[in-house]
Each structure stands twice: as structure tokens, then as C-alpha cells.
Design an enzyme around this catalytic site. Sequence first.
Site, PDB file in Angstrom:
ATOM      1  N   SER A   1     -11.735   0.038  -2.038  1.00 17.59           N
ATOM      2  CA  SER A   1     -10.976   0.622  -0.697  1.00 17.59           C
ATOM      3  C   SER A   1      -9.718   0.382   0.036  1.00 17.59           C
ATOM      4  CB  SER A   1     -11.554  -0.920   0.281  1.00 17.59           C
ATOM      5  OG  SER A   1     -10.814  -0.376   1.699  1.00 17.59           O
TER       6      SER A   1
ATOM      7  N   ASP B   1     -19.729  -3.044   2.976  1.00 17.89           N
ATOM      8  CA  ASP B   1     -18.580  -2.442   2.485  1.00 17.89           C
ATOM      9  C   ASP B   1     -18.180  -4.054   3.637  1.00 17.89           C
ATOM     10  OD1 ASP B   1     -16.148  -2.184   2.803  1.00 17.89           O
ATOM     11  OD2 ASP B   1     -16.176  -0.695   4.226  1.00 17.89           O
TER      12      ASP B   1
ATOM     13  N   MET C   1     -21.727  -2.345   6.926  1.00 13.13           N
ATOM     14  CA  MET C   1     -20.765  -3.058   7.007  1.00 13.13           C
ATOM     15  C   MET C   1     -21.164  -4.562   7.243  1.00 13.13           C
ATOM     16  SD  MET C   1     -17.917  -1.264   7.184  1.00 13.13           S
ATOM     17  CE  MET C   1     -17.360  -2.506   7.690  1.00 13.13           C
TER      18      MET C   1
ATOM     19  N   MET D   1      -9.132   4.247  10.613  1.00 16.69           N
ATOM     20  CA  MET D   1      -8.814   3.457  11.798  1.00 16.69           C
ATOM     21  C   MET D   1      -8.777   4.203  12.839  1.00 16.69           C
ATOM     22  SD  MET D   1      -9.522  -0.034   9.554  1.00 16.69           S
ATOM     23  CE  MET D   1     -10.070  -0.886   8.434  1.00 16.69           C
TER      24      MET D   1
ATOM     25  N   HIS E   1     -12.688   4.302  -2.188  1.00 10.80           N
ATOM     26  CA  HIS E   1     -12.792   4.222  -0.192  1.00 10.80           C
ATOM     27  C   HIS E   1     -11.797   4.422   0.489  1.00 10.80           C
ATOM     28  CE1 HIS E   1     -15.763   2.648   2.780  1.00 10.80           C
ATOM     29  NE2 HIS E   1     -14.654   2.722   3.076  1.00 10.80           N
TER      30      HIS E   1
ATOM     31  N   MET F   1     -14.002   5.616  11.019  1.00 10.16           N
ATOM     32  CA  MET F   1     -14.475   4.573  12.001  1.00 10.16           C
ATOM     33  C   MET F   1     -13.415   4.866  13.468  1.00 10.16           C
ATOM     34  SD  MET F   1     -13.885   0.940   9.311  1.00 10.16           S
ATOM     35  CE  MET F   1     -12.732   1.595   8.149  1.00 10.16           C
TER      36      MET F   1
ATOM     37  N   ASP G   1     -10.264   3.502   4.220  1.00  9.26           N
ATOM     38  CA  ASP G   1     -11.063   3.702   5.556  1.00  9.26           C
ATOM     39  C   ASP G   1      -9.938   4.413   6.698  1.00  9.26           C
ATOM     40  OD1 ASP G   1     -12.907   1.328   4.889  1.00  9.26           O
ATOM     41  OD2 ASP G   1     -11.540   0.523   3.873  1.00  9.26           O
TER      42      ASP G   1
ATOM     43  N   GLY H   1      -8.813  -6.070   6.333  1.00 10.87           N
ATOM     44  CA  GLY H   1      -9.651  -6.028   5.193  1.00 10.87           C
ATOM     45  C   GLY H   1      -9.537  -7.331   5.001  1.00 10.87           C
TER      46      GLY H   1
ATOM     47  N   HIS I   1     -14.642   6.710   5.329  1.00  7.13           N
ATOM     48  CA  HIS I   1     -15.203   6.017   6.194  1.00  7.13           C
ATOM     49  C   HIS I   1     -14.713   6.258   7.775  1.00  7.13           C
ATOM     50  CE1 HIS I   1     -17.120   1.717   7.462  1.00  7.13           C
ATOM     51  NE2 HIS I   1     -16.742   3.060   8.698  1.00  7.13           N
TER      52      HIS I   1
HETATM   53  O1  LIG Z   1     -13.877  -1.153   6.037  1.00  7.50           O
HETATM   54  C1  LIG Z   1     -13.503  -2.113   6.103  1.00  7.50           C
HETATM   55  C2  LIG Z   1     -12.650  -2.591   6.991  1.00  7.50           C
HETATM   56  O2  LIG Z   1     -13.170  -1.914   8.224  1.00  7.50           O
HETATM   57  C3  LIG Z   1     -12.549  -2.455   5.072  1.00  7.50           C
HETATM   58  O3  LIG Z   1     -13.454  -1.820   3.440  1.00  7.50           O
HETATM   59  C4  LIG Z   1     -13.470  -3.633   3.955  1.00  7.50           C
HETATM   60  O4  LIG Z   1     -13.452  -5.125   5.003  1.00  7.50           O
HETATM   61  C5  LIG Z   1     -13.348  -4.034   2.794  1.00  7.50           C
HETATM   62  O5  LIG Z   1     -12.283  -4.719   2.068  1.00  7.50           O
HETATM   63  P1  LIG Z   1     -12.461  -6.321   1.716  1.00  7.50           P
HETATM   64  O6  LIG Z   1     -13.395  -6.060   0.300  1.00  7.50           O
HETATM   65  O7  LIG Z   1     -11.303  -6.747   1.521  1.00  7.50           O
HETATM   66  O8  LIG Z   1     -13.277  -6.861   2.239  1.00  7.50           O
END
Ligand SMILES: O=C(CO)[C@H](O)[C@H](O)COP(=O)(O)O
Length: 220
Positions: free
Chosen positions: A9, A176, A138, A38, A34, A69, A36, A145, A67
Site C-alpha cells: 500500500s 488489508d 479490512m 480516501m 495498492h 473508500m 488507498d 496505515g 481501493h
Molecule cells: O486501507 C488502509 C487503511 O484504510 C491501508 O491500506 C492499510 O491500513 C494498510 O496499512 P498498514 O499495512 O500500515 O496497516
Amino acid sequence: MTQFKISPSILSADFARLGEEVRAVDEAGADYIHIDVMDNHFVPNLTIGPLVAAAIKPHTQKPLDVHLMISPVDSIIPDFAKAGADIITVHPEATLHLDRTIQLIHSLGCKAGVSLNPATPLNVLDYVLENLDLVLVMSVNPGFGGQSFIEYTLRKIEAIRKRIEATGKAIELEVDGGVKVDNVRRVADAGADVFVAGSAIYNTPDYAATIAAFRKALAG
Ligand SMILES: O=C(CO)[C@H](O)[C@H](O)COP(=O)(O)O
């Protein structure tokens, strides 16, 4: 034998050097990239739009695993397809008509995924699973992250794996959030075959060594 995939990610990448950071994980052995997305509405953070996704695309041959969101989601999907997304994953809470959204993604030539937040029940998959290319579980609450893996999501992964097996189709099961070298084997044992890792890869000095460590843990 299961073909495991690693999807770094870029949320934890250095955004000032994004092209370089994408090339680095590609060359380090990533299977997907990946992204993300948001919107500070569906989730409490604001990240990447289609312009940035398009800017990333020339830096990698690996599929862009996008992804979304975002709520509502439908109107932005064509922009991400145009930007070069290969897989587009949406949340059922972000569309009034999930089946229509899946059809839209497919009509644009992309693979379609549905993502379930930790507390989202499995029944949203009841009638659409067979039409999906990917289910994204999730294992943290989305938005940031670097959070800790929520253990009860292992039960959810197990249940979804059973449902996927029952379809007889090659639907990927991606996980994820909080996925690390030291827990990836348990996540795989529960039934996942695609692993998103942000901080666990980008917060290390040697991405190739870290991805190799993931593969070793998965092989063990
Ligand atoms: O979608 C996400 C948060 O919404 C991130 O992809 C996910 O949290 C990955 O980060 P980490 O591996 O650091 O947990």
C-alpha cells in the site's frame, strides 16, 4: 498450491517521491500496487485522486489495485478506470445499488472487488459473490496505515474462504490492515491469498528483503 500475492500500500510511501517509491516496490517483487483512496467522508482521511493514480501508472507494469473508500462512489469509478486501475474495490455502504456498481466496474474493463469493514456482516456478499473478482477484508478500521490487526477478522476470512470455495470460482481474498511478516502466515491459514502491507514494507529500509521475508513466512 496457492499463489500468494503481495500488494504494497503506497499509503505509507514517501508521497514526495511517489513514482520512485512505486518503482521500488515493483522491482522489489510486489504483485500488485495498492492505492488507498480516501475522501474524508466515508473515512477520516484524504489521500489520492485519479490524477495521482494516472501519474503512478507509467511507473509500474504491475496491476493497480485501487481501493475506493469514497461515498458515494459510482461517479468517480470511470475516472479511476481511465487512470489505469486494473482492480477497483468498493464498499457496500458507499453505493445504493451494489450490483449496478459491480456491473459498472466490469463494463469499464476492470476487475471488481467488494470490501468489508471489520464490523460489516458477510450477508452483503450473498447475491454478488459469484460476480466478483476479489473480496477485500479490512482487518483495521479504514482511514490510516500503521494500525494493529483486529484478531476477530480471522474468523471472517475463514467464513469468506468457505463461501468462495463453494462458488468454485477463482475469486481472490485480500486482507488489508496491520498485516506484517510475523502474522501473515496466520492470515494465510485463515484463507487469504492477497496481502496488503503498507507500513510493514514502506517503513523498512530494504523493500526487497521485506517482501522476501513475507514470501518466506508464507512458504513456511
Ligand atoms: O486501507 C488502509 C487503511 O484504510 C491501508 O491500506 C492499510 O491500513 C494498510 O496499512 P498498514 O499495512 O500500515 O496497516
